[in-house]
Design a protein around this motif. Structure first.
Motif, PDB file in Angstrom:
ATOM      1  N   GLN A  51      49.347  42.459  31.091  1.00  0.00           N
ATOM      2  CA  GLN A  51      49.253  43.389  30.852  1.00  0.00           C
ATOM      3  C   GLN A  51      47.493  44.274  30.274  1.00  0.00           C
ATOM      4  O   GLN A  51      47.616  45.300  30.687  1.00  0.00           O
ATOM      5  N   ALA A  52      46.119  43.295  30.656  1.00  0.00           N
ATOM      6  CA  ALA A  52      45.226  43.389  30.739  1.00  0.00           C
ATOM      7  C   ALA A  52      44.376  44.503  31.771  1.00  0.00           C
ATOM      8  O   ALA A  52      44.026  45.307  32.063  1.00  0.00           O
ATOM      9  N   GLY A  72      48.650  44.183  25.792  1.00  0.00           N
ATOM     10  CA  GLY A  72      47.167  43.506  26.443  1.00  0.00           C
ATOM     11  C   GLY A  72      46.650  42.061  25.840  1.00  0.00           C
ATOM     12  O   GLY A  72      46.144  41.803  26.240  1.00  0.00           O
ATOM     13  N   TYR A  83      40.179  47.780  22.410  1.00  0.00           N
ATOM     14  CA  TYR A  83      40.027  47.316  24.355  1.00  0.00           C
ATOM     15  C   TYR A  83      38.345  47.086  24.012  1.00  0.00           C
ATOM     16  O   TYR A  83      38.259  46.791  25.707  1.00  0.00           O
ATOM     17  N   ILE A 140      38.189  44.085  27.759  1.00  0.00           N
ATOM     18  CA  ILE A 140      39.098  44.583  28.729  1.00  0.00           C
ATOM     19  C   ILE A 140      38.264  45.509  29.335  1.00  0.00           C
ATOM     20  O   ILE A 140      38.674  45.360  30.452  1.00  0.00           O
TER      21      ILE A 140
END
Length: 269
Positions: A181-182, A167, A232, A256
């Motif tokens: 990816q996030a 991510g 994250y 994220i």
């Protein structure tokens, strides 16, 4: 004992990385080795080279090829020539093992051009041990300074090095999102709180053709690693492999998922 007359040798050159301070280029190492062999009247049979390789391991293509080459008695090699001893091994212990266990029994000398010694003489062996001890001491000092630098950087709430999770990407020393990816990270958490277990999530990702950071298919363990990674949420723990200092950081890694979504995932767990 090493034979006294050196006639035919191989050369070895190594560089760790283009940016490492104190590195001498491959071309410069080769040039100096060739010039030294000419000055000594030795035949330089072959040069073996490793680029971008650490001297702390034997798992180097050029190093392996060289050892295989000198093993062949028909090649009649009587010496290995390097610009500096640390080009072939960073640790004194490994260097001495190479010389005493592999080279001396075959009558092969080890010669360092810039340090002006060869192991075909007792003086050369003594000097080798002396400079090796100083070099190892210097490396330990550098390692200690590097470790202190990483800790100081982490305490300043900055990226202190190391791998980054799925991510993220590192650009010029700064952590940035990998947008694609996030989005996958968000989907993993959302699917999980909606009742999908890690196995089902991995299957969904694989069917969709979404791969891991290394381009492989997802496994249950990899999905679980995503779900257990607080990074994250924008909070992470810097816990260097050597330091094990556990420094908590905030916003070094861009957020994220929300803290709310993280907490929901914890309740499912």
């Amino acid at each position: 004992m090493v034979q006294e007359t050196i006639k035919k040798v191989v050369g070895y050159a190594r560089i760790s990385s283009d940016s490492q301070i104190g590195n001498t280029s491959i071309a410069e190492q080769v040039r100096k080795i060739e010039a030294y062999c000419i000055s000594q009247g030795w035949e330089l049979a072959k040069m073996f080279i490793d680029e971008g390789e650490s001297g702390s391991t034997k798992e180097r293509g050029g190093y392996r090829d060289m050892m295989q080459y000198i093993e062949q008695t028909e090649n009649e090699i009587s010496g290995i020539v390097v610009l500096k001893a640390d080009r072939i091994h960073r640790r004194l212990k490994n260097l001495l093992e190479l010389i005493e266990d592999e080279l001396e029994p075959k009558g092969i000398a080890f010669i360092s051009v810039s340090e002006n010694f060869d192991t075909s003489t007792p003086q050369g062996m003594l000097f080798l041990q002396m400079i090796g001890s100083f070099a190892e001491f210097e490396r330990k000092i550098i390692n200690e300074r590097t470790k202190s630098g990483r800790i100081a950087t982490a305490r300043e709430n900055k990226y202190a090095g190391g791998g980054v999770p799925y991510g993220y990407q590192v650009v010029n020393g700064t952590i940035l999102l990998d947008e694609q990816q996030a989005q996958t990270v968000k989907s993993i958490f959302q699917l999980y709180v909606e009742g999908n277990n890690p196995y089902k999530i991995a299957c969904k990702l694989n069917r969709a053709g979404i791969t891991t950071k290394t381009g492989k298919q997802w496994t249950v363990v990899q999905v679980q690693n995503i779900l257990n990674n607080e990074t994250y949420t924008g909070f992470n723990m810097y816990n260097g492999l050597k330091e094990r200092n556990g420094i908590r950081q905030k916003d070094v890694f861009p957020r994220i998922i929300s803290r709310q979504l993280w907490n929901k995932a914890r309740q499912v767990s």
